[in-house]
Design an enzyme around this catalytic site. Structure first.
Site, PDB file in Angstrom:
ATOM      1  CG  ASN A  31      -0.224   0.010   2.513  1.00 61.88           C
ATOM      2  OD1 ASN A  31       0.548   0.925   2.794  1.00 61.88           O
ATOM      3  ND2 ASN A  31      -0.418  -1.020   3.294  1.00 61.88           N
ATOM      4  CB  VAL A  40       1.287 -10.848  -1.102  1.00 62.28           C
ATOM      5  CG1 VAL A  40       1.119  -9.471  -1.718  1.00 62.28           C
ATOM      6  CG2 VAL A  40       2.571 -11.479  -1.552  1.00 62.28           C
ATOM      7  CG  ASP A  41       2.580  -5.046   2.350  1.00 60.96           C
ATOM      8  OD1 ASP A  41       1.966  -3.995   2.611  1.00 60.96           O
ATOM      9  OD2 ASP A  41       3.822  -5.131   2.343  1.00 60.96           O
ATOM     10  CB  SER A 129      -5.374  -4.947  -7.469  1.00 63.17           C
ATOM     11  OG  SER A 129      -4.601  -3.778  -7.325  1.00 63.17           O
ATOM     12  CB  THR A 130      -6.741 -10.414  -7.249  1.00 60.92           C
ATOM     13  OG1 THR A 130      -5.692 -11.160  -6.597  1.00 60.92           O
ATOM     14  CG2 THR A 130      -6.308 -10.006  -8.642  1.00 60.92           C
ATOM     15  N   GLY A 131      -6.819  -9.212  -3.937  1.00 54.62           N
ATOM     16  CA  GLY A 131      -7.180  -9.641  -2.577  1.00 54.62           C
ATOM     17  C   GLY A 131      -7.947  -8.542  -1.870  1.00 54.62           C
ATOM     18  CE1 TYR A 133      -5.731  -1.803  -0.883  1.00 53.07           C
ATOM     19  CE2 TYR A 133      -4.258  -1.468  -2.755  1.00 53.07           C
ATOM     20  CZ  TYR A 133      -4.616  -1.215  -1.433  1.00 53.07           C
ATOM     21  OH  TYR A 133      -3.830  -0.382  -0.668  1.00 53.07           O
TER      22      TYR A 133
HETATM   23  N1  APR Z   1       2.223 -15.445  -2.058  1.00 55.62           N
HETATM   24  C1  APR Z   1       1.580 -15.148  -3.224  1.00 55.62           C
HETATM   25  N2  APR Z   1       0.381 -14.525  -3.264  1.00 55.62           N
HETATM   26  C2  APR Z   1      -0.204 -14.230  -2.081  1.00 55.62           C
HETATM   27  C3  APR Z   1       0.396 -14.509  -0.825  1.00 55.62           C
HETATM   28  C4  APR Z   1       1.664 -15.149  -0.851  1.00 55.62           C
HETATM   29  N3  APR Z   1       2.328 -15.441   0.279  1.00 55.62           N
HETATM   30  N4  APR Z   1      -0.457 -14.075   0.160  1.00 55.62           N
HETATM   31  C5  APR Z   1      -1.534 -13.567  -0.455  1.00 55.62           C
HETATM   32  N5  APR Z   1      -1.396 -13.664  -1.801  1.00 55.62           N
HETATM   33  C6  APR Z   1      -2.317 -13.292  -2.864  1.00 55.62           C
HETATM   34  C7  APR Z   1      -3.761 -13.108  -2.503  1.00 55.62           C
HETATM   35  O1  APR Z   1      -4.406 -14.366  -2.410  1.00 55.62           O
HETATM   36  C8  APR Z   1      -4.228 -12.297  -3.705  1.00 55.62           C
HETATM   37  O2  APR Z   1      -4.508 -13.164  -4.782  1.00 55.62           O
HETATM   38  O3  APR Z   1      -1.915 -12.017  -3.347  1.00 55.62           O
HETATM   39  C9  APR Z   1      -3.002 -11.454  -4.067  1.00 55.62           C
HETATM   40  C10 APR Z   1      -3.114  -9.991  -3.686  1.00 55.62           C
HETATM   41  O4  APR Z   1      -3.838  -9.895  -2.476  1.00 55.62           O
HETATM   42  P1  APR Z   1      -3.408  -8.871  -1.307  1.00 55.62           P
HETATM   43  O5  APR Z   1      -2.151  -9.349  -0.700  1.00 55.62           O
HETATM   44  O6  APR Z   1      -4.601  -8.697  -0.440  1.00 55.62           O
HETATM   45  O7  APR Z   1      -3.062  -7.511  -2.072  1.00 55.62           O
HETATM   46  P2  APR Z   1      -4.020  -6.444  -2.762  1.00 55.62           P
HETATM   47  O8  APR Z   1      -5.333  -7.011  -3.142  1.00 55.62           O
HETATM   48  O9  APR Z   1      -3.169  -5.820  -3.809  1.00 55.62           O
HETATM   49  O10 APR Z   1      -4.292  -5.405  -1.584  1.00 55.62           O
HETATM   50  C11 APR Z   1      -3.210  -4.629  -1.138  1.00 55.62           C
HETATM   51  O11 APR Z   1      -3.477  -5.373   1.083  1.00 55.62           O
HETATM   52  O12 APR Z   1      -1.896  -6.437   2.301  1.00 55.62           O
HETATM   53  C12 APR Z   1      -2.473  -5.230   2.075  1.00 55.62           C
HETATM   54  O13 APR Z   1      -0.741  -3.661   2.551  1.00 55.62           O
HETATM   55  C13 APR Z   1      -1.499  -4.244   1.512  1.00 55.62           C
HETATM   56  O14 APR Z   1      -3.015  -2.429   1.786  1.00 55.62           O
HETATM   57  C14 APR Z   1      -2.438  -3.292   0.833  1.00 55.62           C
HETATM   58  C15 APR Z   1      -3.507  -4.209   0.270  1.00 55.62           C
END
Ligand code: APR
Length: 180
Positions: A31, A40-41, A129-131, A133
């Site tokens: 973010n 994943v962050d 962005s698929t989690g 977000y």
């Molecule tokens: N390895 C690979 N992919 C992962 C992992 C991992 N260890 N953990 C989660 N994911 C996948 C999720 O299943 C999803 O498909 O990463 C993708 C993105 O999801 P998010 O991590 O939620 O990221 P996003 O949707 O871009 O949202 C970003 O989430 O974690 C916070 O700080 C981040 O505020 C920001 C927001």
């Protein structure tokens, strides 16, 4: 001067955890604060250790006082992870009314540009962005794949590392149809 024809990187779809990938650089779906989060962050900071956050804080202090803008990308080292670098990018939050696909594409293009500055030959993307977000997977997959194929880069291999079955199936299916 003859310019080299743009040869896109090889693309692989992998089911797994991006923190376990032995590639030169992994991309973090961060973010704008760059100070960590969930998904994943959270996994990258948890497994990579405090060095990553220390470098993110330095980037905030030096260049991104107001946070990293959506679509942009910056690199840190990877702490205890098998990768050498983490390329942090901020995906757009999905909007049903506003088309933000150019910003989602920019995350991939800018991550490739940062990878080129690092000399990274192999790069792993999560499904940005698929989690949290909330971007629909079936809509994000072609945007992500097209952005990688359309960006001139010296990166030789790009892996999309999909954490759950649904993300893997969607990206793999999209890529399969793309290749036909
Ligand atoms: N390895 C690979 N992919 C992962 C992992 C991992 N260890 N953990 C989660 N994911 C996948 C999720 O299943 C999803 O498909 O990463 C993708 C993105 O999801 P998010 O991590 O939620 O990221 P996003 O949707 O871009 O949202 C970003 O989430 O974690 C916070 O700080 C981040 O505020 C920001 C927001």
């Amino acid at each position: 001067m003859v310019t080299q024809p743009h040869r896109p990187p090889s693309i692989k779809m992998v089911r797994g955890d991006i923190t376990e990938q032995t590639v030169d650089a992994i991309v973090n779906a961060a973010n704008s604060s760059l100070l960590g989060g969930g998904g994943v962050d959270g996994a990258i900071h948890r497994k990579g250790g405090p060095q990553i956050l220390t470098e993110c804080r330095a980037l905030r202090a030096a260049q991104y006082g107001r946070g990293l803008p959506t679509g942009q990308a910056v690199a840190t080292t990877a702490g205890r992870l098998p990768a050498r670098w983490v390329i942090h990018t901020v995906g757009p939050v999905f909007s049903p009314t506003e088309d933000r696909s150019a910003l989602l594409a920019a995350c991939h293009t800018n991550a490739l540009h940062v990878a080129d500055t690092l000399g990274a030959a192999t790069l792993a993307f999560p499904a940005i962005s698929t989690g949290i977000y909330r971007w629909p997977l079936a809509n994000a997959a072609p945007i992500a794949i097209a952005a990688v194929l359309d960006t001139p880069t010296d990166v030789q291999e790009v892996r999309f590392v999909l954490y759950d079955e649904q993300a893997y199936e969607t990206f793999a299916q999209t890529w399969q149809e793309w290749k036909q």
